[in-house]
Scaffold this motif. Sequence first.
Motif, PDB file in Angstrom:
ATOM      1  N   GLU A  37       1.710   5.094  -4.815  1.00 17.28           N
ATOM      2  CA  GLU A  37       1.765   3.653  -5.073  1.00 17.28           C
ATOM      3  C   GLU A  37       1.932   3.367  -6.567  1.00 17.28           C
ATOM      4  O   GLU A  37       2.639   2.424  -6.946  1.00 17.28           O
ATOM      5  CB  GLU A  37       0.494   2.967  -4.552  1.00 17.28           C
ATOM      6  CG  GLU A  37       0.360   2.972  -3.035  1.00 17.28           C
ATOM      7  CD  GLU A  37      -0.024   4.332  -2.476  1.00 17.28           C
ATOM      8  OE1 GLU A  37       0.352   4.620  -1.307  1.00 17.28           O
ATOM      9  OE2 GLU A  37      -0.679   5.127  -3.191  1.00 17.28           O
ATOM     10  N   TYR A  73       5.512   4.104  -7.552  1.00 15.21           N
ATOM     11  CA  TYR A  73       6.389   3.014  -7.096  1.00 15.21           C
ATOM     12  C   TYR A  73       6.622   1.995  -8.210  1.00 15.21           C
ATOM     13  O   TYR A  73       7.736   1.462  -8.357  1.00 15.21           O
ATOM     14  CB  TYR A  73       5.772   2.339  -5.870  1.00 15.21           C
ATOM     15  CG  TYR A  73       6.542   1.132  -5.366  1.00 15.21           C
ATOM     16  CD1 TYR A  73       7.631   1.286  -4.518  1.00 15.21           C
ATOM     17  CD2 TYR A  73       6.175  -0.158  -5.753  1.00 15.21           C
ATOM     18  CE1 TYR A  73       8.338   0.184  -4.059  1.00 15.21           C
ATOM     19  CE2 TYR A  73       6.875  -1.266  -5.300  1.00 15.21           C
ATOM     20  CZ  TYR A  73       7.952  -1.091  -4.453  1.00 15.21           C
ATOM     21  OH  TYR A  73       8.655  -2.187  -4.004  1.00 15.21           O
ATOM     22  N   PRO A 113      -0.004   2.911   3.403  1.00 14.99           N
ATOM     23  CA  PRO A 113       0.138   1.471   3.167  1.00 14.99           C
ATOM     24  C   PRO A 113       1.410   0.887   3.784  1.00 14.99           C
ATOM     25  O   PRO A 113       2.395   1.601   4.006  1.00 14.99           O
ATOM     26  CB  PRO A 113       0.187   1.378   1.637  1.00 14.99           C
ATOM     27  CG  PRO A 113       0.730   2.704   1.197  1.00 14.99           C
ATOM     28  CD  PRO A 113       0.174   3.706   2.179  1.00 14.99           C
ATOM     29  N   LEU A 171       3.483  -0.894   2.290  1.00 15.98           N
ATOM     30  CA  LEU A 171       4.579  -0.715   1.323  1.00 15.98           C
ATOM     31  C   LEU A 171       5.414   0.491   1.678  1.00 15.98           C
ATOM     32  O   LEU A 171       6.649   0.431   1.680  1.00 15.98           O
ATOM     33  CB  LEU A 171       4.004  -0.552  -0.090  1.00 15.98           C
ATOM     34  CG  LEU A 171       4.989  -0.102  -1.177  1.00 15.98           C
ATOM     35  CD1 LEU A 171       6.056  -1.170  -1.403  1.00 15.98           C
ATOM     36  CD2 LEU A 171       4.254   0.220  -2.475  1.00 15.98           C
ATOM     37  N   ARG A 172       4.754   1.606   2.004  1.00 14.67           N
ATOM     38  CA  ARG A 172       5.492   2.819   2.342  1.00 14.67           C
ATOM     39  C   ARG A 172       6.306   2.628   3.616  1.00 14.67           C
ATOM     40  O   ARG A 172       7.478   2.996   3.671  1.00 14.67           O
ATOM     41  CB  ARG A 172       4.530   3.996   2.502  1.00 14.67           C
ATOM     42  CG  ARG A 172       5.232   5.240   3.023  1.00 14.67           C
ATOM     43  CD  ARG A 172       4.336   6.445   3.144  1.00 14.67           C
ATOM     44  NE  ARG A 172       5.114   7.571   3.672  1.00 14.67           N
ATOM     45  CZ  ARG A 172       4.646   8.805   3.812  1.00 14.67           C
ATOM     46  NH1 ARG A 172       3.397   9.089   3.457  1.00 14.67           N
ATOM     47  NH2 ARG A 172       5.420   9.764   4.300  1.00 14.67           N
TER      48      ARG A 172
END
Length: 301
Positions: A82, A85, A152, A154-155
């Motif tokens: 994260e 990212y 998460p 997001l992934r």
Amino acid sequence: MTAPRVAVISVHTSPLARPGGAKAGGLNVYVVELTRRLAALGCSIDIFSRVASPDTPEVIEVAPGLRAVHLRAGPARPLSPEAIYEHLDEFQAEVLRFAEQEGARYDLVHSHYWLSGLVGQRLKADWGVPHVVMFHTLGEVKNRASLSENEPGLRIRSEAEVLQGADHVVCATEHERSLVRQLYGADPEKISVIPLGVDLDRFRPGAKEEARAALGLKDERIVLFVGRIEPLKGVDILINAAALVESDIECSVLIVGGDESSQPQVAELRELARERGIEHRVAFVGAVDHEQLPLYYNAAD
């Protein structure tokens, strides 16, 4: 005809990192072995990774036609996915800078893992070339496989985005291919299954007695684990199973893998072995060189 030039993206970990650590495992081995063989076939390959240590050289010649390129993007230390990212824009800019500086024109982008897939999509647009991606693991699959996993959103959203935009997707098994289709709605026409390989020059049967003598192991039943030390790998299940095994010959558990960042998990596993009364039969070896692994495999039962 000029040799095809391939930009391989492995943002979160260098393929040259020693396997067995927190972020270095099968993916690292896969990337470096695949690219070695592509280079031997005549491809010119640069593997781009983020610098995780300030003393890492920018360019390392791995083999003829194969280079590992380490680029600054964020602090030069290990970061969580994260956190990495947040530095993908910087990493992409560094790849473009390096290519321009070298006068390099790439014919293909091949990315590994979801962070690299996002960069691969951007480079595809920058250079107007095809993008091939291999995820190695998928967030949605990990979450469904284990209650201890909490990948998460997001992934998972990023993986879906990359799957939508990539020109081709490589899966290691038919099962993975079906999961990519079911969970992410990927186009089956652009998915290929290429099974993982084994270096048969290195990993081949040998004499158990000789391997044990080389490693200083006794005459006992040995159950071997090789891999990164993290909850998903199930080392706790192995220790619990070993505690149930009754035999005339003692059964020992040899655990190969782990680094400094794995020590809290190793401490928990040692405590589990103590609670089950088998701490004297469980040994944590730590990470070992790839060349040494065949000895451990041949020594084990």
